[in-house]
Scaffold this motif. Structure first.
Motif, PDB file in Angstrom:
ATOM      1  N   ASP A  24      82.085  73.431 -32.373  1.00 21.83           N
ATOM      2  CA  ASP A  24      82.036  74.974 -32.508  1.00 21.83           C
ATOM      3  C   ASP A  24      80.607  74.743 -33.133  1.00 21.83           C
ATOM      4  OD1 ASP A  24      84.419  75.102 -32.948  1.00 21.83           O
ATOM      5  OD2 ASP A  24      84.927  74.863 -34.901  1.00 21.83           O
ATOM      6  N   LEU A  25      79.740  76.044 -32.615  1.00 20.88           N
ATOM      7  CA  LEU A  25      78.197  76.371 -33.113  1.00 20.88           C
ATOM      8  C   LEU A  25      78.495  77.174 -33.977  1.00 20.88           C
ATOM      9  CD1 LEU A  25      76.806  76.190 -29.017  1.00 20.88           C
ATOM     10  CD2 LEU A  25      75.976  74.999 -31.551  1.00 20.88           C
ATOM     11  N   GLY A  26      77.542  76.925 -35.431  1.00 20.96           N
ATOM     12  CA  GLY A  26      77.896  77.964 -36.225  1.00 20.96           C
ATOM     13  C   GLY A  26      76.179  78.307 -36.207  1.00 20.96           C
ATOM     14  N   ALA A 206      67.611  68.370 -34.829  1.00 20.62           N
ATOM     15  CA  ALA A 206      69.220  68.873 -35.437  1.00 20.62           C
ATOM     16  C   ALA A 206      69.997  68.637 -36.106  1.00 20.62           C
ATOM     17  CB  ALA A 206      69.328  67.722 -34.074  1.00 20.62           C
ATOM     18  N   ASP A 207      70.189  69.985 -36.696  1.00 23.45           N
ATOM     19  CA  ASP A 207      71.332  69.269 -38.022  1.00 23.45           C
ATOM     20  C   ASP A 207      72.266  68.796 -37.878  1.00 23.45           C
ATOM     21  OD1 ASP A 207      70.137  71.305 -39.407  1.00 23.45           O
ATOM     22  OD2 ASP A 207      70.555  73.190 -37.981  1.00 23.45           O
ATOM     23  N   GLU A 219      81.492  60.398 -30.294  1.00 26.94           N
ATOM     24  CA  GLU A 219      81.037  60.750 -31.947  1.00 26.94           C
ATOM     25  C   GLU A 219      80.498  62.012 -32.154  1.00 26.94           C
ATOM     26  OE1 GLU A 219      79.316  57.175 -33.103  1.00 26.94           O
ATOM     27  OE2 GLU A 219      79.300  58.009 -34.715  1.00 26.94           O
ATOM     28  N   CYS A 220      80.322  62.498 -33.495  1.00 27.30           N
ATOM     29  CA  CYS A 220      79.912  63.608 -33.809  1.00 27.30           C
ATOM     30  C   CYS A 220      80.115  63.569 -34.999  1.00 27.30           C
ATOM     31  CB  CYS A 220      80.614  64.990 -32.385  1.00 27.30           C
ATOM     32  SG  CYS A 220      81.765  65.505 -33.978  1.00 27.30           S
ATOM     33  N   ASP A 291      85.199  70.378 -36.607  1.00 33.15           N
ATOM     34  CA  ASP A 291      84.219  70.553 -37.247  1.00 33.15           C
ATOM     35  C   ASP A 291      82.748  69.781 -37.859  1.00 33.15           C
ATOM     36  OD1 ASP A 291      85.267  68.613 -39.079  1.00 33.15           O
ATOM     37  OD2 ASP A 291      86.682  69.411 -39.213  1.00 33.15           O
ATOM     38  N   ALA A 292      82.686  70.104 -38.895  1.00 31.33           N
ATOM     39  CA  ALA A 292      81.195  69.277 -39.223  1.00 31.33           C
ATOM     40  C   ALA A 292      80.853  68.797 -39.946  1.00 31.33           C
ATOM     41  CB  ALA A 292      80.084  71.100 -40.543  1.00 31.33           C
ATOM     42  N   GLY A 293      82.171  68.029 -40.120  1.00 24.21           N
ATOM     43  CA  GLY A 293      82.234  66.701 -40.413  1.00 24.21           C
ATOM     44  C   GLY A 293      81.875  65.289 -39.368  1.00 24.21           C
ATOM     45  N   HIS A 294      82.154  64.574 -39.696  1.00 26.26           N
ATOM     46  CA  HIS A 294      81.831  62.844 -39.273  1.00 26.26           C
ATOM     47  C   HIS A 294      82.875  62.381 -38.187  1.00 26.26           C
ATOM     48  CE1 HIS A 294      79.057  58.408 -38.741  1.00 26.26           C
ATOM     49  NE2 HIS A 294      79.083  59.384 -37.669  1.00 26.26           N
TER      50      HIS A 294
END
Lengths: 302, 312
Positions: A24-26, A206-207, A219-220, A291-294
């Motif tokens: 996902d790219l916000g 990068a964010d 991994e993200c 999602d934005a989590g690790h």
């Protein structure tokens, strides 16, 4: 979400270059997609641009799946910046023509000259009129990359996909181009996907960081988390070999990434993994949540 | 006696616009068992300097100064002597191994060529097998062609060729530039291991100060054909003094350095065209700390730094 993929697979015959990616790219986000050559990062970027059709899964823009019969409008929204500006620019087109080409293709209304001048000046080529009639060979490497970026900006896209945007530039110039990307994000709330093998670049701008290995994201998460406390053994190895004097022990993996036509069973990294366990060869790993989590695709990380 | 000594080396390329100075007076030393790094951007003269070691420059290049290899000036050597020095005493590893290898000849034959020419080994096949093993490739790879190898493997073949006649000196010009970080780490490990084990000297050229900082003993930073800073590698990497070295060090940030987060470091402008080098300090148009004096006074290398603002 501006741009998202679900269960994305892109295969070329037996080669599964992208093999199950949820991303996902916000809006206004800078995501660095990192990995070694052959990991599928460029194929993923091309598929996001609509240049490759998914074998399975979807790419959605603003919540709607892409209609591959009608991509022209989408292409205006998602623009590409390539690695080598000398190759990306036609040597016989002036800077003006290079930037105006997109406007002409998309029949954008308005004063062409004004739009071109505005894009050049946003890309840091000022005063823009001075560059109108120049040819690529008359410019420096950094200026050429700014022309390529201006060509992308002129269509007022929502997303910029930059494939190794500074790797062909001189060291002292790269910082300027990276600052430009940061500024564009702030001023135009542009979403930027940077495809790179350079972890220092990811740390610079990068964010979020997504690490790709053999067609999958392994991994993200937020850039500071992934780069400072990497959890996946592959990310740990990649970070350990970034040239840096203050290093702890280097983890130099032997060999090179295996063949994407024969992806190993279980965890795809297990044949090269320094902390492999018996079950790694057999246990399938789920696709990571977008999602934005690790998130980490590793059996040791539970 | 040093293994290699550059004494005030200059290189000018003849052109329609007059001579273009690519290297403007470089003095450097390389000892046995030592790795000297040369850092700089495209056009700074570092590759020209590398090619000068074996006089591999095109005909329109005029070389000045002295280039002593084991106390013998390479620049005044007769052709026959020069041919025997190439490969046997000093060898070059070029960047872009795909273009430097012959696509229609097996890599074993290519590695064997300098050995046959210089007659440095009786059993050529055995020597080729030994070299392949030394660079971490199976001896059976001798039958392979370049397209059957990966980028990292090709670069290993280039290194095996350079080692073929057991030279005292290896010049490696951007040997890892086209490679991934993991393969880069493998190749750099290999090169530094060889220098240590075989007691050779090495000149390693790169635009990446991080690569040089981790592999070299000493570093010389070049800008516009001159050395602007030189010293111990760790010192240059950790405490750069010249404003240009600082920018170069900042260009490849350390992951985890809070100062680099969302703050990429660059320099305005571009490196000068060698035919149009600014007067005074060549770096002054891009220098963040330049003063009026920098635009006119020529600057000498004092205590390893070419800058009137440092230590003043």
């Amino acid at each position: 979400m501006i741009l998202s993929t679900r269960d994305l697979t892109v295969a070329f015959g037996p080669v599964r270059a992208v093999d199950g990616v949820d991303l996902d790219l916000g809006a206004g986000e800078i995501l660095a997609l990192v990995g070694e050559s052959g990991c599928g990062k460029t194929t993923l970027a091309r598929t996001l641009l609509g240049l490759e059709k998914p074998t399975a899964g979807t790419v959605s823009f603003e919540g709607r799946p892409l209609d591959y019969k009608r991509l022209k409008g989408y292409r205006r929204q998602v623009q590409l910046v390539l690695q080598d500006p000398l190759g990306a620019l036609n040597p016989r087109h002036t800077v003006y023509d290079a930037v105006a080409e997109g406007l002409r293709i998309h029949r954008v209304p308005g004063d062409e000259q004004e739009l071109v001048a505005q894009a050049l000046s946003r890309a840091g080529l000022r005063p823009p009129e001075r560059f109108f009639l120049r040819y690529p060979h008359e410019l420096s490497g950094g200026q050429r990359q700014r022309v390529v970026i201006a060509g992308a900006l002129v269509l007022e896209p929502r997303v910029l996909i930059a494939d190794e945007p500074v790797s062909s530039l001189d060291a002292s110039v790269r910082g300027e181009i990276l600052s430009l990307l940061l500024r564009l994000r702030d001023e135009l709330s542009l979403t930027v996907l940077v495809v790179t093998h350079d972890l220092g670049l990811a740390w610079n701008i990068a964010d979020r960081v997504a690490v790709m290995y053999l067609g999958r994201i392994v991994e993200c998460g937020p850039a500071a988390d992934v780069l400072q406390s990497p959890e996946h053994p592959y990310t740990q190895a990649l970070l350990s070999v970034v040239p840096d004097v203050g290093h702890t022990e280097q983890i130099v993996l032997s060999g090179e990434p295996p063949d994407p036509a024969r992806i190993p069973s279980g965890c795809r990294f297990h044949p090269r993994c320094p902390v492999v366990m018996a079950e790694c060869a057999t246990t399938m790993l789920a696709v990571l949540s977008p999602d934005a989590g690790h998130h980490v695709a590793c059996l040791r990380h539970r | 006696m040093s293994l290699l000594e550059f004494r005030d080396v200059t290189v000018d390329y003849a052109s329609a616009e007059g001579p273009i100075p690519a290297v403007r007076g470089v003095t450097l030393l390389v000892e046995r068992g030592e790795v000297l790094g040369i850092a700089g951007e495209s056009g700074c003269g570092k590759s020209t300097l590398a090619a000068t070691v074996l006089r591999l420059l095109p005909e329109n290049a005029a070389i000045g100064g002295e280039m002593l290899l084991d106390d013998v000036d390479v620049l005044t050597m007769k052709w026959g002597k020069l041919r025997s020095v190439r490969w046997a005493e000093a060898a070059i590893v070029f960047q872009g191994a795909l273009h430097a290898l012959n696509p229609v000849q097996s890599i074993g034959d290519q590695i064997a060529e300098p050995i046959r020419l210089h007659k440095t080994a009786k059993d050529v096949d055995a020597r080729v097998a030994q070299l392949l093993m030394q660079v971490g490739l199976p001896a059976s790879r001798a039958k392979s062609y370049p397209h059957q190898l990966s980028g990292g493997q090709r670069q290993r073949v280039m290194i095996a060729m350079a080692l073929a006649c057991s030279p005292d000196l290896i010049v490696a010009d951007e040997p890892t530039t086209a490679l991934d970080v993991m393969v880069q780490a493998q190749v750099l490990d290999l090169l530094t291991g060889l220098v240590r084990d075989l007691g050779m000297g090495m000149v390693l050229i790169s635009h990446d100060l991080g690569v040089l900082g981790t592999t070299c003993d000493r570093i010389a930073v070049m800008y516009a054909g001159q050395v602007v800073e030189t010293g111990a590698a760790l010192e240059i990497f950790d405490h750069p003094k010249h404003p240009y070295t600082k920018a170069l060090a900042g260009a490849f940030p350390r992951v985890g350095d809070p100062a680099a987060r969302y703050a990429p470091v660059g320099l305005p402008g571009d490196p000068p065209y060698p035919g149009d080098i600014p007067a005074g300090c060549a770096f002054h148009p891009r220098c963040p700390i330049a003063v009026d004096e920098c635009t006119s006074a020529s600057v000498a290398l004092v205590d390893g730094v070419r800058c009137i603002r440092v230590g003043a």
